[in-house]
Scaffold this motif. Structure first.
Motif, PDB file in Angstrom:
ATOM      1  N   ASN A  65      40.341  42.851  17.089  1.00 36.89           N
ATOM      2  CA  ASN A  65      39.742  41.883  18.017  1.00 36.89           C
ATOM      3  C   ASN A  65      39.927  42.256  19.484  1.00 36.89           C
ATOM      4  OD1 ASN A  65      42.478  41.358  18.147  1.00 36.89           O
ATOM      5  ND2 ASN A  65      42.286  39.139  17.913  1.00 36.89           N
ATOM      6  N   VAL A  66      40.473  43.428  19.767  1.00 32.86           N
ATOM      7  CA  VAL A  66      40.636  43.909  21.136  1.00 32.86           C
ATOM      8  C   VAL A  66      39.568  44.957  21.422  1.00 32.86           C
ATOM      9  CG1 VAL A  66      42.158  45.106  22.751  1.00 32.86           C
ATOM     10  CG2 VAL A  66      43.109  43.459  21.112  1.00 32.86           C
ATOM     11  N   ILE A  67      38.770  44.723  22.459  1.00 33.25           N
ATOM     12  CA  ILE A  67      37.699  45.649  22.851  1.00 33.25           C
ATOM     13  C   ILE A  67      37.890  45.972  24.328  1.00 33.25           C
ATOM     14  CG2 ILE A  67      35.212  46.015  23.023  1.00 33.25           C
ATOM     15  CD1 ILE A  67      34.873  43.774  20.922  1.00 33.25           C
ATOM     16  N   ASP A  68      38.028  47.249  24.640  1.00 36.60           N
ATOM     17  CA  ASP A  68      38.297  47.658  26.027  1.00 36.60           C
ATOM     18  C   ASP A  68      37.226  48.615  26.524  1.00 36.60           C
ATOM     19  OD1 ASP A  68      40.396  47.936  28.328  1.00 36.60           O
ATOM     20  OD2 ASP A  68      39.830  49.995  27.828  1.00 36.60           O
ATOM     21  N   THR A  69      36.818  48.421  27.773  1.00 41.98           N
ATOM     22  CA  THR A  69      35.806  49.286  28.376  1.00 41.98           C
ATOM     23  C   THR A  69      36.031  49.341  29.877  1.00 41.98           C
ATOM     24  OG1 THR A  69      33.431  49.759  28.408  1.00 41.98           O
ATOM     25  CG2 THR A  69      34.076  47.443  28.642  1.00 41.98           C
ATOM     26  N   ALA A  70      35.058  49.880  30.613  1.00 37.86           N
ATOM     27  CA  ALA A  70      35.133  49.948  32.070  1.00 37.86           C
ATOM     28  C   ALA A  70      33.732  50.093  32.625  1.00 37.86           C
ATOM     29  CB  ALA A  70      36.004  51.129  32.526  1.00 37.86           C
ATOM     30  N   SER A  71      33.561  49.696  33.867  1.00 37.42           N
ATOM     31  CA  SER A  71      32.230  49.734  34.480  1.00 37.42           C
ATOM     32  C   SER A  71      31.690  51.152  34.577  1.00 37.42           C
ATOM     33  CB  SER A  71      32.284  49.107  35.876  1.00 37.42           C
ATOM     34  OG  SER A  71      33.188  49.823  36.714  1.00 37.42           O
ATOM     35  N   ASN A  72      32.580  52.161  34.667  1.00 33.16           N
ATOM     36  CA  ASN A  72      32.119  53.537  34.833  1.00 33.16           C
ATOM     37  C   ASN A  72      32.121  54.346  33.538  1.00 33.16           C
ATOM     38  OD1 ASN A  72      35.008  53.595  34.768  1.00 33.16           O
ATOM     39  ND2 ASN A  72      34.959  55.661  35.638  1.00 33.16           N
ATOM     40  N   TYR A  73      32.578  53.785  32.427  1.00 32.08           N
ATOM     41  CA  TYR A  73      32.560  54.540  31.182  1.00 32.08           C
ATOM     42  C   TYR A  73      31.123  54.815  30.761  1.00 32.08           C
ATOM     43  CZ  TYR A  73      37.569  53.604  30.363  1.00 32.08           C
ATOM     44  OH  TYR A  73      38.939  53.554  30.456  1.00 32.08           O
ATOM     45  N   SER A 116      38.172  43.339  27.530  1.00 28.94           N
ATOM     46  CA  SER A 116      38.597  43.740  28.877  1.00 28.94           C
ATOM     47  C   SER A 116      37.668  44.801  29.429  1.00 28.94           C
ATOM     48  CB  SER A 116      40.033  44.274  28.852  1.00 28.94           C
ATOM     49  OG  SER A 116      40.153  45.377  27.965  1.00 28.94           O
ATOM     50  N   THR A 117      37.509  44.794  30.750  1.00 27.85           N
ATOM     51  CA  THR A 117      36.778  45.848  31.428  1.00 27.85           C
ATOM     52  C   THR A 117      37.487  46.153  32.742  1.00 27.85           C
ATOM     53  OG1 THR A 117      34.585  46.662  32.056  1.00 27.85           O
ATOM     54  CG2 THR A 117      35.096  44.374  32.635  1.00 27.85           C
ATOM     55  N   LYS A 118      36.912  47.069  33.525  1.00 22.53           N
ATOM     56  CA  LYS A 118      37.608  47.564  34.714  1.00 22.53           C
ATOM     57  C   LYS A 118      36.643  47.712  35.878  1.00 22.53           C
ATOM     58  CE  LYS A 118      40.422  50.359  31.555  1.00 22.53           C
ATOM     59  NZ  LYS A 118      39.501  50.313  30.401  1.00 22.53           N
ATOM     60  N   ALA A 119      37.198  47.615  37.095  1.00 21.54           N
ATOM     61  CA  ALA A 119      36.413  47.809  38.316  1.00 21.54           C
ATOM     62  C   ALA A 119      37.219  48.655  39.289  1.00 21.54           C
ATOM     63  CB  ALA A 119      36.067  46.462  38.948  1.00 21.54           C
ATOM     64  N   GLY A 120      36.524  49.475  40.048  1.00 22.18           N
ATOM     65  CA  GLY A 120      37.201  50.312  41.037  1.00 22.18           C
ATOM     66  C   GLY A 120      36.462  51.608  41.305  1.00 22.18           C
ATOM     67  N   PHE A 121      36.098  52.327  40.245  1.00 22.32           N
ATOM     68  CA  PHE A 121      35.266  53.515  40.428  1.00 22.32           C
ATOM     69  C   PHE A 121      33.835  53.057  40.702  1.00 22.32           C
ATOM     70  CE2 PHE A 121      38.824  55.349  38.068  1.00 22.32           C
ATOM     71  CZ  PHE A 121      39.084  56.463  38.856  1.00 22.32           C
ATOM     72  N   THR A 122      33.218  53.680  41.682  1.00 28.06           N
ATOM     73  CA  THR A 122      31.993  53.118  42.227  1.00 28.06           C
ATOM     74  C   THR A 122      30.729  53.619  41.548  1.00 28.06           C
ATOM     75  OG1 THR A 122      32.011  54.832  43.945  1.00 28.06           O
ATOM     76  CG2 THR A 122      32.964  52.694  44.507  1.00 28.06           C
TER      77      THR A 122
END
Length: 393
Positions: A65-73, A116-122
């Motif tokens: 049930n844990v899904i992780d990603t990021a805006s730049n992936y 979850s996701t991530k922000a920082g890389f443009t």
């Protein structure tokens, strides 16, 4: 619905007096699966999009049930792939449509998942848009990275659209120390981090995110003498300063932990209330959840360790090298340990990895005994084969 034994979001069991309470990361009581779905690697094509979506569906149907990603992936396509999977999972479709033989036969609801996701890389297009709107200056971006509040807010909005969600459970600032600390120095970096935390608290109040944290690579794995070192206690104090009388939204960190990256649980490089402790212990004392990444070293550890872990008694229940490495990662000791993130897309690896969750993680005693044997195996390796690869998942 049963999720495999892992870390309870309701409380910690602390062996020391007066620990800080762990923040509840979701709106409902939820135990997170000891393995989570990572989405870092892959080509930027439709075939990979489909493979990621299918892997998410299959994993969730088998108890992850844990899904992780990021805006730049994968240039945003990882989030879009997850959004497609969630559209199927949450649309009321009979889950049997996705299953062959599985004990899970009920529909998935949003409250069952932790995303979850991530922000920082443009993203260059988003930067241009904000610059044109005079919300961002060229100097606010350095090396393709920014902690600017306006960009973080816009990035989260774009992520929610790609994910097809109204809220993410956890938003990480993506490698902030690795990208900016050494260049700025701690005082200036702290100031930028403070402004970013203020923006994240506003997103939390707006309901766009439920909590926030730091996704890192080096900063929690290097000694205090290293200019890239970050004190978790200072970060938690900063978030508490911003929240004033309210409960801070800072709740988690992410960092690599693997057979060749033991620093988080092994090295006493953090200080909490004057006590020198490991990162895992510091997180436990401070009520911060830890998600780990890089268990397979982008596949390099698989090449390096194939068949070499077979003599490790504590890992004999696992049949493949990947399963053995993942068993070590998800068994990382400490009350803060939450989920080990692993990226998988092919049917072979998805099915193999989900089979692992039928077994319990190792006890701390078994983990430490296993790691002693792994260290001995690594010490016997030649210099060329002892190098581990970098990974985010």
């Amino acid at each position: 619905m049963y999720f495999f034994p892992s870390f309870s979001l309701l409380c910690f069991v602390h062996p020391i007096p007066q620990p800080l309470p762990l923040l509840q990361l979701t709106d409902v009581p939820l135990t997170l699966s000891s393995l989570g779905i990572g989405t870092y690697l892959g080509d930027t094509d439709a075939r990979t999009d489909d493979a990621v979506a299918a892997a998410v569906i299959h994993s969730v149907m088998n108890g992850w049930n844990v899904i992780d990603t990021a805006s730049n992936y994968r240039w945003g396509r990882a989030e879009t792939s997850i959004g497609a999977a969630l559209a199927s999972l949450l649309a009321g479709t009979v889950t049997g449509d996705f299953l062959q033989e599985s004990e899970y036969s009920q529909d998935i609801t949003r409250s069952m998942l932790f995303i979850s996701t991530k922000a920082g890389f443009t993203d260059e297009s988003l930067v241009r848009k904000l610059v044109q709107a005079r919300k961002l200056g060229p100097s606010d971006v350095s090396g393709g990275h920014t902690l600017d509040p306006e960009y973080i807010i816009a990035s989260v909005e774009a992520s929610l659209e790609r994910l097809n969600l109204k809220t993410v459970d956890l938003l990480y600032l993506h490698n902030p120390a690795e990208m900016q600390l050494k260049r700025l120095g701690w005082p200036a970096f702290r100031d930028k981090l403070k402004k970013a935390f203020i923006a994240l608290e506003s997103l939390r109040e707006a309901g766009s995110i439920r909590s926030y944290g730091l996704a890192t690579w080096d900063c929690f794995r290097v000694p205090p003498t290293d200019p890239g070192h970050v004190s978790l206690e200072e970060v938690v104090a900063l978030a508490k300063e911003i929240s004033k009388n309210k409960i801070s939204g800072f709740s988690a960190v992410q960092l690599p932990v693997s057979a060749t990256m033991p620093e988080a649980w092994l090295q006493p490089w953090q200080k909490v209330r004057g006590e020198t402790v490991s990162l895992m212990r510091a997180a436990e004392l401070l009520g911060v959840a830890v998600f780990t990444s890089g268990p397979l070293g982008e596949g390099e550890l698989l090449k390096q360790m194939t068949s070499r872990l077979d003599p490790v008694v504590q890992l004999r229940a696992e049949t493949t090298t990947a399963q053995k490495l993942l068993q070590l990662a998800r068994s990382t000791p400490g009350g803060a340990m939450t989920s080990a993130l692993v990226g998988h897309k092919t049917r072979e690896f998805v099915e193999s990895n989900t089979q692992l969750t039928l077994h319990e993680p190792l006890t701390e005693a078994d983990f430490r005994q296993a790691m002693q044997q792994v260290k001995a195996i690594l010490d016997r390796a030649t210099p060329d084969t002892a190098d581990s690869g970098n990974a985010s998942q």
